[in-house]
Scaffold this motif. Structure first.
Motif, PDB file in Angstrom:
ATOM      1  N   PRO A 152       0.821  -1.214   0.000  1.00 52.84           N
ATOM      2  CA  PRO A 152       0.000   0.000   0.000  1.00 52.84           C
ATOM      3  C   PRO A 152       0.854   1.262   0.000  1.00 52.84           C
ATOM      4  CG  PRO A 152      -0.902  -1.610   1.525  1.00 52.84           C
ATOM      5  CD  PRO A 152       0.426  -2.159   1.056  1.00 52.84           C
ATOM      6  N   GLY A 153       0.480   2.197  -0.863  1.00 50.94           N
ATOM      7  CA  GLY A 153       1.215   3.447  -0.975  1.00 50.94           C
ATOM      8  C   GLY A 153       2.327   3.417  -2.001  1.00 50.94           C
ATOM      9  N   GLU A 154       2.712   2.227  -2.462  1.00 51.01           N
ATOM     10  CA  GLU A 154       3.753   2.092  -3.477  1.00 51.01           C
ATOM     11  C   GLU A 154       3.131   2.128  -4.873  1.00 51.01           C
ATOM     12  OE1 GLU A 154       7.005   2.002  -2.848  1.00 51.01           O
ATOM     13  OE2 GLU A 154       6.629   2.134  -0.690  1.00 51.01           O
ATOM     14  N   THR A 155       3.986   2.284  -5.887  1.00 50.23           N
ATOM     15  CA  THR A 155       3.533   2.297  -7.277  1.00 50.23           C
ATOM     16  C   THR A 155       4.235   1.205  -8.063  1.00 50.23           C
ATOM     17  OG1 THR A 155       3.110   4.688  -7.239  1.00 50.23           O
ATOM     18  CG2 THR A 155       3.359   3.664  -9.390  1.00 50.23           C
ATOM     19  N   ILE A 172      -3.461   0.234  -3.661  1.00 50.82           N
ATOM     20  CA  ILE A 172      -4.438   0.708  -2.681  1.00 50.82           C
ATOM     21  C   ILE A 172      -4.470  -0.221  -1.469  1.00 50.82           C
ATOM     22  CG2 ILE A 172      -6.890   1.210  -2.285  1.00 50.82           C
ATOM     23  CD1 ILE A 172      -7.077   1.746  -5.354  1.00 50.82           C
ATOM     24  N   ALA A 173      -4.480  -1.527  -1.727  1.00 51.78           N
ATOM     25  CA  ALA A 173      -4.530  -2.509  -0.644  1.00 51.78           C
ATOM     26  C   ALA A 173      -3.851  -3.785  -1.114  1.00 51.78           C
ATOM     27  CB  ALA A 173      -5.972  -2.792  -0.227  1.00 51.78           C
ATOM     28  N   ALA A 174      -3.152  -4.447  -0.206  1.00 52.74           N
ATOM     29  CA  ALA A 174      -2.467  -5.695  -0.531  1.00 52.74           C
ATOM     30  C   ALA A 174      -2.593  -6.662   0.637  1.00 52.74           C
ATOM     31  CB  ALA A 174      -0.994  -5.447  -0.855  1.00 52.74           C
ATOM     32  N   GLU A 181      -5.378  -4.735  -4.692  1.00 51.94           N
ATOM     33  CA  GLU A 181      -6.208  -3.688  -5.298  1.00 51.94           C
ATOM     34  C   GLU A 181      -5.317  -2.522  -5.699  1.00 51.94           C
ATOM     35  OE1 GLU A 181     -10.013  -0.747  -4.221  1.00 51.94           O
ATOM     36  OE2 GLU A 181      -9.328  -2.283  -2.790  1.00 51.94           O
ATOM     37  N   MET A 182      -5.467  -2.071  -6.960  1.00 50.37           N
ATOM     38  CA  MET A 182      -4.594  -1.017  -7.488  1.00 50.37           C
ATOM     39  C   MET A 182      -5.362  -0.103  -8.432  1.00 50.37           C
ATOM     40  SD  MET A 182      -1.079  -3.127  -8.393  1.00 50.37           S
ATOM     41  CE  MET A 182      -1.833  -4.221  -9.585  1.00 50.37           C
ATOM     42  N   THR A 183      -4.829   1.095  -8.638  1.00 54.87           N
ATOM     43  CA  THR A 183      -5.315   1.941  -9.713  1.00 54.87           C
ATOM     44  C   THR A 183      -4.796   1.385 -11.035  1.00 54.87           C
ATOM     45  OG1 THR A 183      -3.399   3.421  -9.593  1.00 54.87           O
ATOM     46  CG2 THR A 183      -5.312   3.975  -8.217  1.00 54.87           C
ATOM     47  N   PHE A 184      -5.266   1.946 -12.133  1.00 52.95           N
ATOM     48  CA  PHE A 184      -4.889   1.466 -13.464  1.00 52.95           C
ATOM     49  C   PHE A 184      -4.774   2.678 -14.379  1.00 52.95           C
ATOM     50  CE2 PHE A 184      -5.742  -0.211 -17.695  1.00 52.95           C
ATOM     51  CZ  PHE A 184      -5.114  -1.446 -17.713  1.00 52.95           C
ATOM     52  N   ALA A 185      -3.533   3.102 -14.639  1.00 53.12           N
ATOM     53  CA  ALA A 185      -3.286   4.286 -15.461  1.00 53.12           C
ATOM     54  C   ALA A 185      -2.547   3.861 -16.731  1.00 53.12           C
ATOM     55  CB  ALA A 185      -2.472   5.321 -14.694  1.00 53.12           C
TER      56      ALA A 185
END
Length: 252
Positions: A152-155, A172-174, A181-185
């Motif tokens: 969490p907090g890493e990219t 977001i959560a691991a 759970e992650m964003t997707f850019a």
């Protein structure tokens, strides 16, 4: 395999798949109004499709949402149908697979835009490592190399062979080895907004069920769904055989 062909053999079930292709994430009530059959009849067809893994479901509150799952068809094409492409019997399945695209969801409630699910013969630890290891992604994730830590907090950054950023995901959560759970850019689509995706790993006897959920995907980016089908299919093949799928199966 038998369950897939049994499910596709009924025109009513194919019509249900077409309806979910047009608008994913429908409830039983949404679907029953579209067909000249009883609620129980629609439910029976949905059960057959779910048993064949051609649809997956999620529950939000008292509502159950049904999603088209294209992965079983992709896996059938990759592993069995691909050598028979010239045969008419296989053409119907391939034509159906080509239609498995989704329209934007119309529900206001936060449900996934689409859900993919597959069974992989491996341990949960091995599957988790394949999802977050920079050495693994090049075998199944469009030749990219992953950088970063799944915390969490890493990219996490997926780099193309030329070193450019193809995709970046803020964690977001691991909860290893169960949920990520992650964003997707997607940087390969100029100006594309960020969305969100989730990996869920459920251990089974001698295998794992991988579920991929994608949220907040704009209408113009619904083609991302097909990319997930190919990624998950290649991931399954690589983990089970140690070899990536041939490039020819990547749809290009």
């Amino acid at each position: 395999m038998d369950a897939i062909f049994k499910a596709l053999g009924d025109p009513a079930r194919r019509a249900i798949l077409d309806s979910l292709r047009a608008r994913d994430g429908q409830t039983l009530t949404d679907l029953e109004g579209q067909f000249e059959m009883t609620r129980f009849g629609v439910m029976k067809h949905l059960n057959v499709l779910e048993d064949a893994s051609l649809i997956v479901t999620t529950r939000k509150g008292r509502f159950k949402y049904h999603y088209l799952n294209a992965l079983p068809l992709q896996e059938a094409i990759d592993r069995w149908i691909d050598p028979l492409l010239a045969k008419p019997a296989a053409r119907a399945v391939i034509d159906l697979k080509s239609k498995l695209e989704t329209a934007p969801m119309l529900e206001a409630i936060k449900t996934p835009d689409f859900v993919h699910q597959t069974i992989i013969q491996c341990s949960a630890a091995a599957l988790w490592d394949a999802l977050v290891s920079g050495e693994a992604t090049s075998h199944y994730y469009f030749d990219t190399v992953l950088e970063g830590e799944a915390a969490p907090g890493e990219t996490l950054i997926y780099r193309a062979p030329d070193g450019s950023e193809m995709l970046s995901c803020d964690v977001i959560a691991a909860d290893p080895p169960r949920r990520l759970e992650m964003t997707f850019a997607p940087h390969f689509i100029p100006g594309a907004p960020s969305s969100r995706h989730v990996y869920v790993i459920d251990e089974m006897q001698g295998a794992c069920r991988l579920t991929i959920e994608h949220y907040d995907l704009p209408p113009e980016m619904q083609g991302i769904r097909d990319g997930w089908v190919l990624i998950a299919s290649r991931l399954k093949t690589w983990l089970e055989t140690g070899k990536p799928l041939p490039v020819s199966t990547m749809g290009g």
